[in-house]
Design a protein around this motif. Sequence first.
Motif, PDB file in Angstrom:
ATOM      1  N   ARG A   1      -5.189   6.737 -14.772  1.00 44.93           N
ATOM      2  CA  ARG A   1      -5.006   8.186 -14.672  1.00 44.93           C
ATOM      3  C   ARG A   1      -4.347   8.563 -13.347  1.00 44.93           C
ATOM      4  NH1 ARG A   1      -8.405  10.607 -11.521  1.00 44.93           N
ATOM      5  NH2 ARG A   1     -10.282   9.562 -10.815  1.00 44.93           N
ATOM      6  N   ASN A   2      -3.666   7.618 -12.750  1.00 46.82           N
ATOM      7  CA  ASN A   2      -2.970   7.855 -11.497  1.00 46.82           C
ATOM      8  C   ASN A   2      -3.846   8.652 -10.536  1.00 46.82           C
ATOM      9  OD1 ASN A   2      -0.973   7.808  -9.593  1.00 46.82           O
ATOM     10  ND2 ASN A   2       0.188   9.518 -10.485  1.00 46.82           N
ATOM     11  N   PRO A   3      -4.979   8.060 -10.109  1.00 44.42           N
ATOM     12  CA  PRO A   3      -5.971   8.832  -9.363  1.00 44.42           C
ATOM     13  C   PRO A   3      -5.461   9.292  -8.000  1.00 44.42           C
ATOM     14  CG  PRO A   3      -6.464   6.497  -9.246  1.00 44.42           C
ATOM     15  CD  PRO A   3      -5.337   6.640 -10.225  1.00 44.42           C
ATOM     16  N   VAL A   4      -5.944  10.455  -7.600  1.00 47.66           N
ATOM     17  CA  VAL A   4      -5.694  10.921  -6.231  1.00 47.66           C
ATOM     18  C   VAL A   4      -6.651  10.137  -5.336  1.00 47.66           C
ATOM     19  CG1 VAL A   4      -5.851  12.889  -4.655  1.00 47.66           C
ATOM     20  CG2 VAL A   4      -5.082  13.219  -7.029  1.00 47.66           C
ATOM     21  N   VAL A   5      -6.107   9.345  -4.439  1.00 51.40           N
ATOM     22  CA  VAL A   5      -6.973   8.561  -3.549  1.00 51.40           C
ATOM     23  C   VAL A   5      -7.055   9.274  -2.210  1.00 51.40           C
ATOM     24  CG1 VAL A   5      -7.222   6.364  -2.345  1.00 51.40           C
ATOM     25  CG2 VAL A   5      -6.582   6.397  -4.752  1.00 51.40           C
ATOM     26  N   ASP A   6      -8.290   9.639  -1.875  1.00 50.96           N
ATOM     27  CA  ASP A   6      -8.523  10.494  -0.722  1.00 50.96           C
ATOM     28  C   ASP A   6      -8.973   9.636   0.467  1.00 50.96           C
ATOM     29  OD1 ASP A   6      -9.484  12.330   1.077  1.00 50.96           O
ATOM     30  OD2 ASP A   6     -11.279  12.803  -0.088  1.00 50.96           O
ATOM     31  N   PRO A   7      -8.285   9.700   1.592  1.00 53.35           N
ATOM     32  CA  PRO A   7      -8.657   8.854   2.731  1.00 53.35           C
ATOM     33  C   PRO A   7     -10.022   9.199   3.333  1.00 53.35           C
ATOM     34  CG  PRO A   7      -6.867  10.361   3.322  1.00 53.35           C
ATOM     35  CD  PRO A   7      -7.091  10.506   1.852  1.00 53.35           C
TER      36      PRO A   7
ATOM     37  N   LEU B   1     -12.093  -4.783 -10.652  1.00 52.19           N
ATOM     38  CA  LEU B   1     -11.190  -5.404  -9.682  1.00 52.19           C
ATOM     39  C   LEU B   1      -9.876  -4.619  -9.604  1.00 52.19           C
ATOM     40  CD1 LEU B   1     -10.546  -7.779  -7.787  1.00 52.19           C
ATOM     41  CD2 LEU B   1      -9.758  -9.064  -9.783  1.00 52.19           C
ATOM     42  N   ALA B   2      -9.355  -4.236 -10.762  1.00 50.40           N
ATOM     43  CA  ALA B   2      -8.085  -3.499 -10.780  1.00 50.40           C
ATOM     44  C   ALA B   2      -8.240  -2.137 -10.103  1.00 50.40           C
ATOM     45  CB  ALA B   2      -7.606  -3.331 -12.218  1.00 50.40           C
ATOM     46  N   ALA B   3      -9.404  -1.511 -10.274  1.00 51.24           N
ATOM     47  CA  ALA B   3      -9.641  -0.216  -9.615  1.00 51.24           C
ATOM     48  C   ALA B   3      -9.631  -0.405  -8.090  1.00 51.24           C
ATOM     49  CB  ALA B   3     -10.976   0.375 -10.067  1.00 51.24           C
ATOM     50  N   VAL B   4     -10.249  -1.488  -7.630  1.00 48.62           N
ATOM     51  CA  VAL B   4     -10.281  -1.767  -6.181  1.00 48.62           C
ATOM     52  C   VAL B   4      -8.849  -1.989  -5.671  1.00 48.62           C
ATOM     53  CG1 VAL B   4     -11.018  -3.444  -4.438  1.00 48.62           C
ATOM     54  CG2 VAL B   4     -12.625  -2.703  -6.198  1.00 48.62           C
ATOM     55  N   GLN B   5      -8.069  -2.738  -6.447  1.00 51.86           N
ATOM     56  CA  GLN B   5      -6.696  -3.024  -6.011  1.00 51.86           C
ATOM     57  C   GLN B   5      -5.864  -1.740  -5.960  1.00 51.86           C
ATOM     58  OE1 GLN B   5      -6.029  -6.120  -8.879  1.00 51.86           O
ATOM     59  NE2 GLN B   5      -6.583  -7.764  -7.446  1.00 51.86           N
ATOM     60  N   GLU B   6      -6.080  -0.866  -6.947  1.00 51.37           N
ATOM     61  CA  GLU B   6      -5.369   0.420  -6.962  1.00 51.37           C
ATOM     62  C   GLU B   6      -5.759   1.243  -5.726  1.00 51.37           C
ATOM     63  OE1 GLU B   6      -3.085   1.562  -8.844  1.00 51.37           O
ATOM     64  OE2 GLU B   6      -3.183   3.759  -8.867  1.00 51.37           O
ATOM     65  N   LEU B   7      -7.041   1.238  -5.419  1.00 52.42           N
ATOM     66  CA  LEU B   7      -7.524   1.984  -4.251  1.00 52.42           C
ATOM     67  C   LEU B   7      -6.901   1.459  -2.965  1.00 52.42           C
ATOM     68  CD1 LEU B   7     -11.313   2.298  -5.048  1.00 52.42           C
ATOM     69  CD2 LEU B   7      -9.779   4.178  -4.489  1.00 52.42           C
ATOM     70  N   LYS B   8      -6.908   0.130  -2.845  1.00 50.32           N
ATOM     71  CA  LYS B   8      -6.381  -0.465  -1.609  1.00 50.32           C
ATOM     72  C   LYS B   8      -4.889  -0.206  -1.476  1.00 50.32           C
ATOM     73  CE  LYS B   8      -7.879  -4.349   0.012  1.00 50.32           C
ATOM     74  NZ  LYS B   8      -8.199  -5.774   0.040  1.00 50.32           N
ATOM     75  N   ARG B   9      -4.206  -0.296  -2.620  1.00 50.64           N
ATOM     76  CA  ARG B   9      -2.761  -0.059  -2.612  1.00 50.64           C
ATOM     77  C   ARG B   9      -2.445   1.338  -2.109  1.00 50.64           C
ATOM     78  NH1 ARG B   9       0.975   1.925  -5.767  1.00 50.64           N
ATOM     79  NH2 ARG B   9      -0.434   2.729  -7.339  1.00 50.64           N
ATOM     80  N   LYS B  10      -3.350   2.296  -2.414  1.00 53.49           N
ATOM     81  CA  LYS B  10      -3.107   3.675  -2.006  1.00 53.49           C
ATOM     82  C   LYS B  10      -3.835   4.028  -0.701  1.00 53.49           C
ATOM     83  CE  LYS B  10      -2.085   5.780  -6.470  1.00 53.49           C
ATOM     84  NZ  LYS B  10      -2.556   6.687  -7.531  1.00 53.49           N
ATOM     85  N   GLY B  11      -4.342   3.015  -0.012  1.00 55.12           N
ATOM     86  CA  GLY B  11      -4.946   3.257   1.306  1.00 55.12           C
ATOM     87  C   GLY B  11      -6.364   3.788   1.261  1.00 55.12           C
ATOM     88  N   GLY B  12      -7.051   3.636   0.124  1.00 58.85           N
ATOM     89  CA  GLY B  12      -8.441   4.098   0.038  1.00 58.85           C
ATOM     90  C   GLY B  12      -9.387   3.168   0.786  1.00 58.85           C
ATOM     91  N   ARG B  13     -10.507   3.720   1.259  1.00 59.55           N
ATOM     92  CA  ARG B  13     -11.514   2.894   1.946  1.00 59.55           C
ATOM     93  C   ARG B  13     -12.585   2.517   0.928  1.00 59.55           C
ATOM     94  NH1 ARG B  13     -13.150   5.856   7.434  1.00 59.55           N
ATOM     95  NH2 ARG B  13     -12.747   7.774   6.298  1.00 59.55           N
ATOM     96  N   VAL B  14     -12.664   1.219   0.618  1.00 59.59           N
ATOM     97  CA  VAL B  14     -13.549   0.777  -0.467  1.00 59.59           C
ATOM     98  C   VAL B  14     -14.475  -0.342  -0.001  1.00 59.59           C
ATOM     99  CG1 VAL B  14     -11.700  -0.706  -1.408  1.00 59.59           C
ATOM    100  CG2 VAL B  14     -13.608  -0.107  -2.865  1.00 59.59           C
ATOM    101  N   ILE B  15     -15.737  -0.204  -0.398  1.00 58.04           N
ATOM    102  CA  ILE B  15     -16.712  -1.268  -0.126  1.00 58.04           C
ATOM    103  C   ILE B  15     -17.206  -1.829  -1.462  1.00 58.04           C
ATOM    104  CG2 ILE B  15     -17.477  -0.256   2.062  1.00 58.04           C
ATOM    105  CD1 ILE B  15     -20.048   0.637   0.481  1.00 58.04           C
ATOM    106  N   GLY B  16     -17.699  -3.060  -1.428  1.00 66.87           N
ATOM    107  CA  GLY B  16     -18.204  -3.683  -2.652  1.00 66.87           C
ATOM    108  C   GLY B  16     -19.721  -3.623  -2.700  1.00 66.87           C
ATOM    109  N   MET B  17     -20.248  -3.555  -3.908  1.00 68.29           N
ATOM    110  CA  MET B  17     -21.688  -3.708  -4.113  1.00 68.29           C
ATOM    111  C   MET B  17     -21.797  -4.742  -5.219  1.00 68.29           C
ATOM    112  SD  MET B  17     -24.182  -0.428  -4.367  1.00 68.29           S
ATOM    113  CE  MET B  17     -24.235   0.230  -2.721  1.00 68.29           C
ATOM    114  N   VAL B  18     -21.778  -6.021  -4.834  1.00 65.35           N
ATOM    115  CA  VAL B  18     -21.673  -7.098  -5.829  1.00 65.35           C
ATOM    116  C   VAL B  18     -22.819  -8.090  -5.664  1.00 65.35           C
ATOM    117  CG1 VAL B  18     -19.147  -6.929  -5.909  1.00 65.35           C
ATOM    118  CG2 VAL B  18     -20.204  -8.621  -4.442  1.00 65.35           C
ATOM    119  N   ASN B  19     -23.050  -8.843  -6.730  1.00 65.72           N
ATOM    120  CA  ASN B  19     -24.143  -9.819  -6.705  1.00 65.72           C
ATOM    121  C   ASN B  19     -23.635 -11.225  -6.414  1.00 65.72           C
ATOM    122  OD1 ASN B  19     -26.907 -10.408  -6.992  1.00 65.72           O
ATOM    123  ND2 ASN B  19     -26.553 -11.204  -9.044  1.00 65.72           N
TER     124      ASN B  19
END
Length: 608
Positions: free
Chosen positions: A336-342, A359-377
């Motif tokens: 949905r071509n998200p607006v990534v807010d810094p 994973l693809a959502a994280v890559q999209e975020l990073k590509r657009k300069g979003g600040r993303v953290i993981g919560m993984v097992n």
Amino acid sequence: MCGIVGYIGRREAAPILLEGLHRLEYRGYDSAGIAVPHRGRLRVTKAAVRVDELRDLVGTGLTAKVGLAHTRWATHGEPTDANAHPQVDEDGHIAVVHNGIIENAEQLRTKLTADGVKFTSETDTESLAHLIARALRDGAASLEDAVRTTLREVEGAYGIVVFDVRKPDELVVARNGSPIVLGIGEGEMFVASDIAALVRYTQRVVYLDDGELATLGADDFHTSTLQATRTSKTETMVDVADEDYQHDGYDDFMRKEMHEQPDAVRRALVGRLDERFSTARLGGLDLDPHELRSFRRVKFLGCGSAYYAGQLGANLVEEWARLPADAEPASEFRYRNPVVDPETLYVAVSQSGETLDTLAAVQELKRKGGRVIGMVNVVGSAVGRECGRGVLLHAGPEVSVASTKAVTNMCVSSAMLALLLGRVRDLSMAHGKRIVAAMAELPDRIAEILAAEAEIEAAAVRFASAEHMFFVGRVRGWPVAREGAQKLKEISYIHAEAYQAAELKHGPLALIDAHMPSVVIVPDDEVLAKNIGTMEQIKARGGPVIAVTNAELPDGLADVVIRVPRSEPELDPILFAIPLQVFAHRIAIHLGRDIDKPRNLAKSVTVE
Ligand code: AGP
């Protein structure tokens, strides 16, 4: 989803490969196969069968010290013997096992067919075997070079292992978007798509990165990029044992993992609750208070139950940190071509850390300069590595397709994040103190709920013959209702829908009658009276009500009451989800379902 195992060393390969496949069964599959050299030729055994049957087909007498094996979850082509992996080239020299999807498979097939290649399967993988064989005929200097040349023509996701029967002293492995881990033994090397297949033999592992290849011999390995540049890898010790993949005294993994929850939550909390400052200590976030205060919003992203856990986390962030927060299915995000807010903190939630959509959502975020953290097992997983920082769930290996302990730890971890964000803002010391105390008690409260398994079962089996069920919740109870419905549909195949309580009257109420039981989430909080009203509306239309509650309810309002111990009201949803796991599990057992192999589902969804 598909599983890969490969072995090269000094022991007989076939039993190791078959045992590895057995360890990957939990991921879900519909056919299985193995290839080893036998008297100088490639011996391939594959069929649309379970691993035990494959073992019988393979038989004994294979002395090969190298080979590869696969469990397939159909994407391109039906689950048939011909479509099972390994796939081979026309001369029967090259064997390939593959996880992922080759997106330009049709073009490759058309090109190869025009060149006279005869295909024997409908799979995208078969093209790889033909292309590698052709690259070798065209003069590639090594199997590794032939694989590299081939992969340059390929678009899509893959984790592959390749074997050439004429070169029985090596396996070539490559990864792009589909996990591959190497296991290092003494005079032997393993490769798999999941450490579950390896931990019986070694704890020393190396994770391949996207765009990397590895050539394995019995005594060593080397890695390089698709551009033929050598890479250097760091070995990691995995803190997982073979016993973690056995269900000990329990009949199934789901029940075992439900009962592990008190310990799993203790592990998630240990060293992270700061009583002195009434906050949480989350070192893996790598964010100082100034940075933590710089966020204006929080958005959780995940799929399925991880999304519902994120929704619970978003509610807590809003309550405690007074920051706008929400959760979104990661599967929709990139489209949905998200607006990534810094100024937004993005939180990617995933048990496996392999879910392709997340994973693809994280890559999209990073590509657009979003600040993303993981919560993984899963340590070393793709989402964890892509995010680079975050909160490890510490639930321990989760095998059951129906996630329980990992989801609970997602909720607990989200609660710690919300507490931390709250305490760097306006959440008072006194309020923080109450939260910290209540969180420390969660493991004991969960153990109390699990001790009442027999009572929950008695309630559950009364409704096991239902064809449909509603799960109804309001505000804090809404993500709980969604997760409750999810658990029931996954393992019992009963049609279960979750609704926000106030939405019932806008349509779904039309479906209420004596054959539509409703599980209503009724915490003793600010909306108790509203939830009592909801139950009255359902009862007035003849609908059976199963109330999950820590409140005192008027007599006769609910047909069945499942009791939950008290906590801080904001933490109620974490506890309320536990009896719903038991409810779903006992109904599914009553219906004779295969709990750990629910139909059509896979543990980790590594395809779109
Ligand atoms: C949970 O019971 C489900 N099997 C499923 O919804 C799961 O939560 C989802 O596929 C996400 O998996 P992940 O946490 O490994 O990313």
